[in-house]
Design a protein around this motif. Sequence first.
Motif, PDB file in Angstrom:
ATOM      1  N   ASP A   1     -11.957   7.486 -14.111  1.00 14.29           N
ATOM      2  CA  ASP A   1     -12.516   7.535 -15.464  1.00 14.29           C
ATOM      3  C   ASP A   1     -11.428   7.807 -16.492  1.00 14.29           C
ATOM      4  O   ASP A   1     -11.406   7.191 -17.559  1.00 14.29           O
ATOM      5  CB  ASP A   1     -13.604   8.611 -15.561  1.00 14.29           C
ATOM      6  N   ILE A   2     -10.523   8.709 -16.154  1.00 18.05           N
ATOM      7  CA  ILE A   2      -9.422   9.031 -17.072  1.00 18.05           C
ATOM      8  C   ILE A   2      -8.538   7.804 -17.271  1.00 18.05           C
ATOM      9  O   ILE A   2      -8.137   7.490 -18.399  1.00 18.05           O
ATOM     10  CB  ILE A   2      -8.611  10.234 -16.537  1.00 18.05           C
ATOM     11  N   ASP A   3      -8.255   7.093 -16.200  1.00 20.58           N
ATOM     12  CA  ASP A   3      -7.430   5.879 -16.293  1.00 20.58           C
ATOM     13  C   ASP A   3      -8.117   4.820 -17.161  1.00 20.58           C
ATOM     14  O   ASP A   3      -7.470   4.157 -17.970  1.00 20.58           O
ATOM     15  CB  ASP A   3      -7.125   5.317 -14.909  1.00 20.58           C
ATOM     16  N   LYS A   4      -9.437   4.671 -16.990  1.00 23.93           N
ATOM     17  CA  LYS A   4     -10.186   3.712 -17.814  1.00 23.93           C
ATOM     18  C   LYS A   4     -10.128   4.111 -19.277  1.00 23.93           C
ATOM     19  O   LYS A   4      -9.960   3.270 -20.157  1.00 23.93           O
ATOM     20  CB  LYS A   4     -11.644   3.632 -17.349  1.00 23.93           C
ATOM     21  N   ARG A   5     -10.294   5.395 -19.547  1.00 25.43           N
ATOM     22  CA  ARG A   5     -10.247   5.881 -20.934  1.00 25.43           C
ATOM     23  C   ARG A   5      -8.873   5.656 -21.552  1.00 25.43           C
ATOM     24  O   ARG A   5      -8.764   5.284 -22.706  1.00 25.43           O
ATOM     25  CB  ARG A   5     -10.608   7.371 -21.007  1.00 25.43           C
ATOM     26  N   LYS A   6      -7.832   5.890 -20.763  1.00 20.65           N
ATOM     27  CA  LYS A   6      -6.477   5.664 -21.270  1.00 20.65           C
ATOM     28  C   LYS A   6      -6.278   4.194 -21.629  1.00 20.65           C
ATOM     29  O   LYS A   6      -5.669   3.875 -22.653  1.00 20.65           O
ATOM     30  CB  LYS A   6      -5.433   6.092 -20.238  1.00 20.65           C
ATOM     31  N   GLU A   7      -6.802   3.303 -20.798  1.00 21.06           N
ATOM     32  CA  GLU A   7      -6.687   1.868 -21.072  1.00 21.06           C
ATOM     33  C   GLU A   7      -7.471   1.494 -22.327  1.00 21.06           C
ATOM     34  O   GLU A   7      -6.998   0.722 -23.161  1.00 21.06           O
ATOM     35  CB  GLU A   7      -7.180   1.066 -19.867  1.00 21.06           C
ATOM     36  N   GLU A   8      -8.675   2.066 -22.477  1.00 15.00           N
ATOM     37  CA  GLU A   8      -9.475   1.800 -23.672  1.00 15.00           C
ATOM     38  C   GLU A   8      -8.768   2.304 -24.927  1.00 15.00           C
ATOM     39  O   GLU A   8      -8.771   1.624 -25.953  1.00 15.00           O
ATOM     40  CB  GLU A   8     -10.848   2.475 -23.548  1.00 15.00           C
ATOM     41  N   ILE A   9      -8.160   3.469 -24.838  1.00 16.07           N
ATOM     42  CA  ILE A   9      -7.423   4.028 -25.974  1.00 16.07           C
ATOM     43  C   ILE A   9      -6.235   3.145 -26.328  1.00 16.07           C
ATOM     44  O   ILE A   9      -5.960   2.884 -27.500  1.00 16.07           O
ATOM     45  CB  ILE A   9      -6.976   5.474 -25.671  1.00 16.07           C
ATOM     46  N   LYS A  10      -5.538   2.637 -25.309  1.00 23.23           N
ATOM     47  CA  LYS A  10      -4.402   1.747 -25.555  1.00 23.23           C
ATOM     48  C   LYS A  10      -4.856   0.469 -26.258  1.00 23.23           C
ATOM     49  O   LYS A  10      -4.221   0.018 -27.218  1.00 23.23           O
ATOM     50  CB  LYS A  10      -3.711   1.405 -24.234  1.00 23.23           C
ATOM     51  N   ILE A  11      -5.976  -0.096 -25.810  1.00 25.71           N
ATOM     52  CA  ILE A  11      -6.509  -1.310 -26.441  1.00 25.71           C
ATOM     53  C   ILE A  11      -6.882  -1.040 -27.892  1.00 25.71           C
ATOM     54  O   ILE A  11      -6.571  -1.840 -28.785  1.00 25.71           O
ATOM     55  CB  ILE A  11      -7.713  -1.841 -25.635  1.00 25.71           C
ATOM     56  N   LEU A  12      -7.538   0.081 -28.141  1.00 25.61           N
ATOM     57  CA  LEU A  12      -7.916   0.436 -29.512  1.00 25.61           C
ATOM     58  C   LEU A  12      -6.685   0.651 -30.393  1.00 25.61           C
ATOM     59  O   LEU A  12      -6.658   0.217 -31.547  1.00 25.61           O
ATOM     60  CB  LEU A  12      -8.798   1.685 -29.520  1.00 25.61           C
TER      61      LEU A  12
END
Length: 97
Positions: free
Chosen positions: A18-29
């Motif tokens: 979940d943390i890895d997914k959130r980090k990826e979402e933050i990078k995309i944003l």
Amino acid sequence: MIKRSSIYTLNIENKIEDIDKRKEEIKILNDKIQSWNSKADKIREQFNFFIPNYLIDEIIEKEIEKNYYNLHCLCNMACICGRITKEECKLIKKIYR
């Protein structure tokens, strides 16, 4: 002896995913924000007056379609509300037909 369940291990692994997914979402944003800021700066450079962000948003959103009808309506409203002058409104409409 009480055998430790692997539920705890699974929970930790799920949280890490979940943390890895959130980090990826933050990078995309962050990438989207940087892209918007660079496009907005280019648009602002075209004009020697303040152009509201909602007009910039509309220009960026419609740059592919080249359909600026909503932008013209927003310019009219910005003029009525005193955000831009009538001359500035005409200039924006002239550039984005």
